[in-house]
Design an enzyme around this catalytic site. Sequence first.
Site, PDB file in Angstrom:
ATOM      1  N   LYS A  54       0.847  -1.207   0.000  1.00  0.00           N
ATOM      2  CA  LYS A  54       0.000   0.000   0.000  1.00  0.00           C
ATOM      3  C   LYS A  54       0.874   1.245   0.000  1.00  0.00           C
ATOM      4  CE  LYS A  54      -3.770  -2.183   2.418  1.00  0.00           C
ATOM      5  NZ  LYS A  54      -4.217  -2.646   3.712  1.00  0.00           N
ATOM      6  N   GLN A  98      -5.234  -1.598   9.545  1.00  0.00           N
ATOM      7  CA  GLN A  98      -5.128  -2.945   8.989  1.00  0.00           C
ATOM      8  C   GLN A  98      -5.740  -3.978   9.942  1.00  0.00           C
ATOM      9  OE1 GLN A  98      -3.879  -3.605   5.920  1.00  0.00           O
ATOM     10  NE2 GLN A  98      -4.163  -5.812   6.111  1.00  0.00           N
ATOM     11  N   ASP A 121     -11.719   2.382   3.784  1.00  0.00           N
ATOM     12  CA  ASP A 121     -12.084   0.963   3.763  1.00  0.00           C
ATOM     13  C   ASP A 121     -13.593   0.775   3.588  1.00  0.00           C
ATOM     14  OD1 ASP A 121     -10.143  -1.069   3.981  1.00  0.00           O
ATOM     15  OD2 ASP A 121      -9.732  -0.559   6.076  1.00  0.00           O
TER      16      ASP A 121
HETATM   17  N1  GUN Z   1      -7.020  -6.975   6.055  1.00  0.00           N
HETATM   18  C1  GUN Z   1      -7.195  -7.710   4.930  1.00  0.00           C
HETATM   19  N2  GUN Z   1      -7.863  -7.003   3.985  1.00  0.00           N
HETATM   20  C2  GUN Z   1      -8.111  -5.786   4.540  1.00  0.00           C
HETATM   21  C3  GUN Z   1      -8.741  -4.609   4.052  1.00  0.00           C
HETATM   22  O1  GUN Z   1      -9.253  -4.533   2.919  1.00  0.00           O
HETATM   23  N3  GUN Z   1      -8.779  -3.564   4.924  1.00  0.00           N
HETATM   24  C4  GUN Z   1      -8.244  -3.632   6.172  1.00  0.00           C
HETATM   25  N4  GUN Z   1      -8.335  -2.557   6.959  1.00  0.00           N
HETATM   26  N5  GUN Z   1      -7.646  -4.702   6.654  1.00  0.00           N
HETATM   27  C5  GUN Z   1      -7.578  -5.775   5.826  1.00  0.00           C
END
Ligand code: GUN
Length: 293
Positions: A54, A98, A121
């Site tokens: 990311k 996350q 998200d």
């Molecule tokens: N963990 C795995 N996929 C995601 C996601 O799309 N967003 C977040 N915040 N955590 C994750």
Amino acid sequence: MTARIIDGKATALSLRQDVAKAVDTLKSGHGITPGLAVVLVGEDPASAVYVRNKHKQTLEAGMNSYEHRLDASTSQDDLLALVRKLNADPAVNGILVQLPLPDQIDSSAVIDTIDPAKDVDGFHVINAGRLATGLPALVPCTPVGCIILAKQVHADLSGLEAVVVGRSNIVGKPVAQLLLNKNCTVTIAHSRTKDLPGVCRRADILIAAVGRPEMVRGDWIKPGATVIDVGINRIPREDGKTRLVGDVAYEEAAEVAGAITPVPGGVGPMTIACLLRSTVEATCRQNGLEPLI
Ligand code: GUN
């Protein structure tokens, strides 16, 4: 029949290029550089890989990336304090914490504390409610990626039978909502569904998001259907190493389906590209601009 392979890697690259153009316009036309803050608590190896990717792709798109790495023993109060600080920081347009979080932290409390306008998200109940009622919303990234890939096969999804296997808040429910908004006839199937293979065989579009390696078999698929595989499961190989497989038995399914996403290289790369797009969208709305993308 051998299915057309839907190339998520190429689609994600093209979306990231569109995001970078929108970022350029925000910078040169409005003096705004979008900023994305990502918070990682603890050392989960898969999460660390996602967060690294990311960070890299956010910078490549021309945005600011703020990484916050906290110790696995961080208290809920300390994490909430950081989220409140990011909410108040005008340089931060998007916040992502996350998941999964360590056991001492209640994920819902954290998600509830994120400013819905910065919730890239799309997990906050305000955004989930806005999506469900057809209002503009920040929408979870993986579901948006699934729809973009499905639309490469079906320019118009209207009237198609869609079956979603899995009912998580992160993928199953929001992707079902998006398909419904596109006028699909939607079934959400799950572990208690009776005759799951029979339900899946009704699908023109089958979305597998259960997190169980190769659960969806070739004979669960209607000939010619479009299969979108959200699963990323690491399983042992005979030589002691591991390999990634989806929730769909790919080789079998590709014999029957009309189009299918591979794992890796299907839905996976779309998630971060959609996150970057959401960050631009959030930035535009926070500044009273129509989303540039
Ligand atoms: N963990 C795995 N996929 C995601 C996601 O799309 N967003 C977040 N915040 N955590 C994750």
